[in-house]
Enzyme design. Structure first.
Site, short mmCIF file in Angstrom:
data_model
loop_
_atom_site.label_atom_id
_atom_site.label_comp_id
_atom_site.label_asym_id
_atom_site.label_seq_id
_atom_site.Cartn_x
_atom_site.Cartn_y
_atom_site.Cartn_z
N GLN A 1 9.40 -14.84 33.14
CA GLN A 1 8.42 -15.32 34.11
C GLN A 1 9.05 -15.89 35.37
O GLN A 1 8.34 -16.30 36.29
CB GLN A 1 7.51 -16.40 33.47
N LYS B 1 7.15 -6.89 34.49
CA LYS B 1 6.55 -8.09 35.12
C LYS B 1 7.10 -8.29 36.52
O LYS B 1 6.71 -9.19 37.24
CB LYS B 1 6.86 -9.34 34.28
N HIS C 1 7.58 -18.40 24.61
CA HIS C 1 6.85 -17.20 24.19
C HIS C 1 7.38 -16.83 22.79
O HIS C 1 8.55 -17.10 22.48
CB HIS C 1 7.17 -16.10 25.19
N CYS D 1 0.78 -15.53 23.20
CA CYS D 1 2.03 -15.42 22.42
C CYS D 1 2.79 -16.73 22.45
O CYS D 1 4.03 -16.75 22.58
CB CYS D 1 2.92 -14.28 22.94
N ASP E 1 15.38 -17.16 28.91
CA ASP E 1 14.29 -16.19 29.01
C ASP E 1 13.77 -16.27 30.44
O ASP E 1 13.09 -17.23 30.81
CB ASP E 1 13.21 -16.56 27.99
C1 LIG Z 1 8.12 -16.11 28.96
C2 LIG Z 1 8.05 -14.75 28.33
N1 LIG Z 1 9.04 -14.34 27.55
C3 LIG Z 1 9.04 -13.13 26.97
C4 LIG Z 1 8.00 -12.26 27.15
C5 LIG Z 1 8.04 -10.92 26.48
O1 LIG Z 1 8.21 -9.93 27.41
P1 LIG Z 1 8.12 -8.39 26.97
O2 LIG Z 1 6.82 -8.22 26.27
O3 LIG Z 1 8.18 -7.67 28.27
O4 LIG Z 1 9.29 -8.12 26.11
C6 LIG Z 1 6.93 -12.64 27.96
C7 LIG Z 1 5.77 -11.75 28.12
O5 LIG Z 1 4.69 -12.15 28.38
C8 LIG Z 1 6.96 -13.92 28.56
O6 LIG Z 1 5.96 -14.33 29.33
#
Ligand SMILES: Cc1ncc(COP(=O)(O)O)c(C=O)c1O
Length: 431
Positions: free
Chosen positions: A201, A224, A121, A366, A198
């Site tokens: 997900q 999430k 992401h 993203c 990260d």
């Molecule tokens: C794999 C992953 N990392 C990071 C993020 C960013 O999360 P946030 O917008 O809650 O900071 C997302 C959000 O869709 C994501 O899917």
């Protein structure tokens, strides 16, 4: 798992959209929240609201205790050895920015290398790019195979003394791929690199254990994971957090401030400048209670069942005209179903599904480097969760069949009665 019973806990699932029952299939973007989470936040503001760590009066102490209990709850969720390793932030994005900024201030220098992956992401790419731009680090990326797996042999190329940080996603927000974190972490550590995970997900779907995963930092977002927006977590190894400078300065994170010098508090306070999202942290604790109350195995079985149904319907109704990206076996992936439908732009697909009450996401998710890797401008993504039913998956595919027939009608060569196919397409999309 009793999905009908679970659905009763999510008030939003009873509303309609576009005059139809809501079919929410965008949980990878944000999950819906159970009543216990909504009530926990409401209760905090109704009964306990006061600023934390500041007041000597009972209400403030109560708020502080509840906030710190939420920290301990998150530590249990992550099987972390010590709540002090849990830093409350806004979400995964802020957590990764915190790590990149802080490491960049002290531990990373010009010419040091950070290794990320092509399936990240943007929140796990951009903060490192910024470090490349402003501090002169090198940034490299591990590739992705056609079947959505990480090309782990790429690490052979990058894991040497120059690499100081290996950062990767646990589960891809586009492909559903579950990465072999422990194996990569061991290899990274053998090369002397730190590992940033990260878990945005994975936290909603998989049990997490920071020790077993073998990572040094882990980030996830409350919203999430059945919790509210604006609260998330950075977990870090205690010795590392202690040695890292704060990324943000202000109230609460200092020990002493003078006009000519400052000193900082220990972590996690050092990383929590300003008034934190206390109500959000408490509600996140309630979310984790709810999630763990479901049972990981039951949740996993349910999501695999939904995926199996989706794969079967895709094959049955569209054959090769619908391509689901990522690993092909539902057992090998998480329930993030990104797909392309021949002749249909993802935004058109999502708009037409919306008119049937079906919420899916369309775009680059993203993850522009990943879109480039697969040579697609965008994808449509359906991401079911614990409250979705097999019937809703069927309705998604009923909707897709309708979308397909509408759009193939639009694609017919303009006839005399329809001189402007583009206008007709626009009209149909608005229906
Ligand atoms: C794999 C992953 N990392 C990071 C993020 C960013 O999360 P946030 O917008 O809650 O900071 C997302 C959000 O869709 C994501 O899917």
């Amino acid at each position: 798992m009793d999905v009908a019973r679970i659905r009763e806990d999510f008030p939003i699932l009873y509303r309609t959209t576009a005059g139809r029952p809501l079919i929410y299939l965008d949980s990878a973007a944000t999950s819906q929240k159970p009543r216990s989470v909504l009530e926990a936040e409401e209760h905090y503001y109704e009964q306990t609201n006061a600023n934390v760590h500041r007041g000597v009066y009972a209400l403030s102490v109560e708020a502080t205790d509840a906030y710190e209990a939420a920290r301990a709850r998150v530590a249990r969720f992550l099987h972390a050895p010590d709540p002090a390793g849990v830093v409350f932030v806004r979400g995964t994005t802020e957590a990764i920015n915190l790590v990149a900024t802080s490491l960049g201030r002290k531990l990373l220098h010009r010419g040091d290398r950070v290794v990320s992956t092509v399936m990240e992401h943007h929140s796990n790419i951009v903060p490192w790019h910024m470090l490349r731009e402003y501090s002169g680090i090198d940034l490299e990326f591990v590739g992705v195979e056609d079947d959505g797996r990480l090309r782990t042999e790429d690490y052979d190329r990058w894991l040497d003394a120059k690499t100081k940080v290996v950062t990767l996603t646990h589960v891809s927000n586009v492909l559903g791929t579950v990465n072999p974190v422990r194996e990569i972490a061991d290899r990274a550590h053998a090369a002397g690199a730190l590992v940033v995970l990260d878990a945005a997900q994975s936290a909603p779907h998989l049990p997490l254990d920071v020790t077993r995963l073998g990572v040094d930092f882990l980030a996830f977002s409350g919203h999430k994971t059945l919790g509210p927006m604006g609260i998330g977590v950075l977990w870090g190894r205690a010795d590392l957090l202690d040695s890292m400078p704060p990324s943000m300065g202000g109230g609460e994170m200092i020990r002493d401030v003078h006009l000519d010098r400052i000193s900082y508090r220990e972590s996690p306070a050092k990383f929590e400048a300003g008034t934190p999202n206390v109500g959000g942290a408490i509600a996140l604790g309630a979310a984790l209670d709810y999630l763990e109350g479901i049972g990981w195995e039951e949740l996993g079985d349910h999501e695999t069942r939904l995926q199996r149904r989706a794969f079967a319907l895709a094959e049955e109704r569209f054959g090769e005209h619908l391509r689901i990206f990522g690993p092909t076996r539902p057992e090998d992936r998480q329930a993030v179903l990104s797909f392309s439908l021949d002749g249909a732009h993802p935004h058109d697909v999502a708009s037409l599904l919306d008119s049937r009450g079906v919420c899916v996401r369309a775009g680059h998710h993203c993850a522009q480097p990943l879109m480039e890797r697969f040579r697609v401008p965008a994808l449509t993504r359906a991401s079911p969760y614990l409250y979705n039913t097999e019937e809703e998956i069927v309705q998604l595919f009923d909707g897709l069949e309708e979308v397909s027939s509408v759009l193939s009608g639009i694609r017919r060569p303009p006839a005399a009665s329809c001189p402007d196919a583009e206008l007709e397409r626009t009209r149909l999309l608005r229906m």
